[in-house]
Design an enzyme around this catalytic site. Structure first.
Site, PDB file in Angstrom:
ATOM      1  N   PRO A 172       8.941  25.007 -12.728  1.00  0.00           N
ATOM      2  CA  PRO A 172      10.181  24.261 -12.474  1.00  0.00           C
ATOM      3  C   PRO A 172      10.115  22.776 -12.826  1.00  0.00           C
ATOM      4  O   PRO A 172      10.202  21.901 -11.958  1.00  0.00           O
ATOM      5  CB  PRO A 172      10.390  24.478 -10.973  1.00  0.00           C
ATOM      6  CG  PRO A 172       9.009  24.620 -10.424  1.00  0.00           C
ATOM      7  CD  PRO A 172       8.228  25.349 -11.484  1.00  0.00           C
ATOM      8  N   CYS A 173      10.038  22.479 -14.114  1.00  0.00           N
ATOM      9  CA  CYS A 173      10.015  21.082 -14.555  1.00  0.00           C
ATOM     10  C   CYS A 173      11.327  20.383 -14.278  1.00  0.00           C
ATOM     11  O   CYS A 173      11.383  19.139 -14.255  1.00  0.00           O
ATOM     12  CB  CYS A 173       9.659  21.002 -16.037  1.00  0.00           C
ATOM     13  SG  CYS A 173      10.781  21.874 -17.141  1.00  0.00           S
TER      14      CYS A 173
END
Length: 288
Positions: free
Chosen positions: A248-249
């Site tokens: 989850p950047c």
């Protein structure tokens, strides 16, 4: 190469988020946003609420700089509490659903020689996406533009990252993985296989420890991997993430409360963040 079917609902959601993004200073009314996406205010309110679980007004509140800075402060408090308890991160929740494996040194040097990669384009709550997978796990997830779901460039980028691998379209393999990616099932972790440097792997592993609905800064990630001065390198590693959503950047923003750049577009980043915050709020309410 295009998606099997368009996603008109999410196309309108994305258009609305972009409109709100462009006109946020004067806070456009529900009627104005609905008109911008060519549907009635009633239909737009219902469409948006069904997708996000909250009203458009509440969604926009999640994305204000003041609210985002509050989320960053909460992340700092969580990290401090975790350190005091002897933990390595504020939450391991995501690890229940995702496991991360790196390619072998030989596979890294040869660009994935001998690795077979299946790929397919499928619909998600955030529009069409190209998912690629090896027998050992998902190796790529690229979110495509909802109004232009052509996956040719995304596939070319994936092939460039795995120059020694063989690629073949296989929806039978990728479809269930997409379903699991966006509707995770407890006890059925989704395996990821990544090709990256040791530094990139540390950053991506740190991203997996950021809980749904929470945000962190690049400084938080740098500190989490023990290199507090490596902010530029951390930013590059975050931007190079090959597996959207699952790594989850999108949960990394600037310390000023500014969302910053996103490989798959700023509107998509806002959609992901707002959607996840709404999920987290609903879950907290159910547990209260």
């Amino acid at each position: 190469m295009t998606a099997e079917a368009s996603s008109p609902d999410y196309q309108r959601i994305a258009q609305a988020i972009r409109y709100l993004e462009e006109h946020f200073r004067r806070q456009p009314s529900l009627e104005e946003v609905a008109d911008a996406v060519s549907i009635s205010p009633f239909h737009f309110q219902r469409l948006f609420s069904e997708w996000a679980g909250i009203s458009p007004k509440r969604f926009v509140q999640y994305l204000t700089a003041d609210f985002l800075k509050t989320r960053l402060a909460e992340a700092a408090s969580l990290a401090a509490a975790a350190d005091a308890a002897g933990l390595s991160a504020p939450s391991r929740l995501h690890d229940l659903f995702v496991t991360l494996e790196a390619v072998t040194p030989h596979e890294y040097r040869t660009g994935g020689a001998g690795v077979r990669i299946a790929y397919g384009v499928h619909q998600t709550p955030f529009g069409p996406a190209l998912l690629a997978a090896t027998p050992r796990g998902v190796c790529g997830l690229h979110l495509l533009a909802p109004d232009n779901p052509d996956a040719t460039a995304a596939l070319a980028a994936l092939q460039k990252s795995w120059p020694g691998a063989s690629f073949e379209p296989d929806d039978a393999i990728t479809a269930p993985l997409v379903a699991q990616a966006f509707a995770p099932v407890a006890g059925q972790p989704l395996h990821l296989l990544v090709r990256g440097t040791n530094f990139q792997l540390k950053v991506w592993e740190a991203l997996l420890r950021v809980p749904t609905g929470q945000l962190v800064s690049y400084q938080h990630i740098a500190q989490a991997i023990g290199q507090p001065k490596a902010l530029q390198a951390v930013g590059s590693a975050v931007g190079a993430n090959p597996i959207a959503v699952l790594i989850p950047c999108h949960r990394v923003i600037r310390k000023e409360g500014v969302l910053g750049e996103y490989r798959w577009g700023s509107a998509t980043k806002k959609a992901l963040i707002g959607y996840e915050m709404a999920q987290a709020e609903r879950q907290a309410a159910q547990l209260a």
